[in-house]
Design a protein around this motif. Structure first.
Motif, mmCIF file in Angstrom:
data_model
loop_
_atom_site.group_PDB
_atom_site.id
_atom_site.type_symbol
_atom_site.label_atom_id
_atom_site.label_comp_id
_atom_site.label_asym_id
_atom_site.label_seq_id
_atom_site.Cartn_x
_atom_site.Cartn_y
_atom_site.Cartn_z
ATOM 1 N N ILE A 15 43.647 39.699 39.320
ATOM 2 C CA ILE A 15 43.349 38.264 39.170
ATOM 3 C C ILE A 15 41.834 38.057 39.032
ATOM 4 N N GLU A 17 39.556 40.081 38.022
ATOM 5 C CA GLU A 17 39.035 40.590 36.742
ATOM 6 C C GLU A 17 39.329 39.641 35.591
ATOM 7 N N LYS A 18 40.341 38.795 35.777
ATOM 8 C CA LYS A 18 40.686 37.852 34.709
ATOM 9 C C LYS A 18 40.031 36.487 34.919
ATOM 10 N N CYS A 19 39.401 36.300 36.073
ATOM 11 C CA CYS A 19 38.670 35.053 36.320
ATOM 12 C C CYS A 19 37.323 35.115 35.597
#
Lengths: 303, 201
Positions: A15, A17-19
């Protein structure tokens, strides 16, 4: 499961890393548990560019992801303390950046030493393709970059400096792995470098002003260029460059350039598609790999 | 629940007898049963290894008890298997270390994940547990997208996170539950402080 905190480490890291980076910094402020997780976990961010300004009241940090041009990045921190910068750089150390810029305000007090201390204590070197910094301060910071990732180094003039100043500590700079492994080097012409010309032959592209160069060194540069597969551009400024002397070693120049450049063309070994073009004007000499089809009709390409 | 009554997730019944596809039976921790195609199971590394190791025949699948997935409830498992059936046969992404990871959420996935956050977190947990890489990616992406442009207070609400005070209280409670003496010691310490002493001894 009633809360994000109950998530196990793998999805939590996924999560984060995708923020976007700004969200990660905001998430740090939500609660102790999340802050501890973010600070203790190794995860990559979407950051692409980072610009650190060392000012009189602390550090300012501007970052951006790969989409917008870096100048339009988001200012994450203004006049922050070295502790704040430490947190940001800790997150940055897992990112693969394209661009890392450090500028210094003349009124800063010890900011560069603080930055060096932070970088010294990082668990891994910073990973950026290009590093840009002003003046000799680069020597304090450059060793903390991943020498395998760093491809381009630019040294800018110090905003309160004077033209013709020596680049202090150049001997150490030339010995750094980061210098040896980089492919491009641009040292602003405000700086005069005291070093052998041959130290720069491994670069694909380079711009440098040397204190003094001999005619033999120019010949050596030309020879390196025509036998090299990697050299593409070499711009050199130095005292004692003289067209008459260059004629002695490169032959009669070709004059067709609208700005009055003297030009010489040479074949590159085992390469039909490209030639070497040498331009001389205004006390500077440029060596450039040129497409053969761009050679002027009347020009002679020497062997 | 009998096999006949088990909810079948996104299965094209007409296609089953023709190709003699194998449909495995799984049971959630609240005893809901699901029939899932062999191809869909391949999206889950964990389940795929499990069924390979079991080596069931078509008869085994029907006659033996359903494979129990004890950590996941029926509501979550239904979403998991719906996703696997929809994406069956698709290549499983390999993490090449590239950043930023660009993850697009397809329309089907977006609709599937149009659920409350508690269930979404369970879905992520299940995707991780069953090692369904792309489901984990899209669900984590959805959760990451929720954070954009939010303040810490808003994030606390979105992610159902406790404040620092609540977090500390929860930790204390957990500690006490583990060690009942801790509370007694703390109370004794507080009492001594009130009495002006600063030592236990």
């Amino acid at each position: 499961m009633s809360s994000l905190l109950e998530m196990t480490d793998v999805p939590m890291r996924n999560i984060l890393e995708k923020c976007d980076f700004k969200s990660v910094l905001t998430l740090r402020k939500v609660c102790h548990s999340l802050r501890n997780f973010i600070d203790d976990t190794c995860f990559k961010t979407d950051l692409d560019n980072i610009c650190i300004t060392i000012g009189p009241n602390g550090f300012s940090v501007t970052c951006s992801n790969p989409d917008p041009f870096w100048l339009h990045g988001i200012e994450f921190a203004k006049d922050c303390t070295s502790n704040d910068l430490k947190i940001i750089l800790k997150l940055v150390q897992n990112s693969q950046l394209s661009y890392f810029l450090v500028t210094t305000n003349p009124d800063n007090v010890g900011g560069l030493d603080d930055l060096e201390e932070i970088l010294k204590n990082q668990t891994r070197p910073l990973h950026t393709e290009r590093f840009v910094m002003e003046g000799s301060g680069i020597l304090k910071i450059l060793p903390y970059f991943d020498s395998k990732a760093l491809k381009k180094i630019s040294i800018l003039p110090i905003n309160y400096g004077t033209n013709g100043q020596n680049l202090v500590g150049i001997e150490k700079f030339l010995e750094l792995e980061q210098f040896k492994n980089a492919m491009e080097l641009y040292i602003n012409n405000w700086f005069v470098v005291r070093a052998d010309l041959s130290k720069f032959f491994h670069f694909q592209r380079v711009r440098v002003k040397l204190h003094e160069t001999s005619l033999e060194e120019h010949v050596a540069l030309k020879e390196a260029f025509v036998t090299s597969t990697h050299m593409k551009f070499f711009e050199l400024h130095s005292h004692g460059l003289d067209e008459n002397k260059l004629e002695q070693v490169f032959g009669t120049p070709f004059h067709d350039h609208p700005l009055g450049y003297s030009q010489w063309f040479f074949e590159i070994q085992n390469c039909k598609e490209h030639v070497l073009r040498i331009d001389f004007a205004f006390g500077g000499i440029g060596f450039r790999k040129l497409e053969t089809k761009k050679v002027p009709q009347d020009a002679v390409v020497q062997r | 629940m009998s096999v006949e009554n088990a909810p079948v997730v996104d299965v094209d019944e007409a296609a089953i007898p023709v190709e003699k596809k194998m449909y495995y039976r799984f049971e959630s921790n609240d005893k809901k049963e699901f029939r899932v195609s062999e191809l869909a199971i391949q999206q889950s590394e964990t389940l795929n290894r499990l069924v390979e190791a079991m080596g069931y025949t078509s008869e085994d699948v029907e006659n033996k008890p359903a494979i129990a997935i004890e950590n996941i409830d029926g509501k979550t498992l239904k979403l998991v298997f719906q996703w696997c059936e929809h994406h069956k046969g698709e290549a499983i992404p390999v993490d090449d270390g590239s950043v930023p990871k660009i993850v697009e959420i397809p329309e089907f996935d977006a609709k599937l994940m149009d659920i409350d956050n508690g269930l979404l977190f369970k879905l992520i947990w299940a995707a991780d547990y069953l090692n369904i890489v792309q489901l984990l990616n899209v669900s984590c992406k959805k959760v990451a997208n929720m954070a954009q442009g939010k303040t810490p207070a808003q994030l606390r609400r979105v992610y159902l996170l406790p404040s620092d005070e609540e977090d500390e209280a929860a930790k204390r409670a957990a500690q006490e539950a583990q060690d009942p003496r801790a509370r007694e010691v703390e109370e004794e310490f507080e009492e001594r402080k009130r009495q002006g002493g600063n030592s236990f001894f």
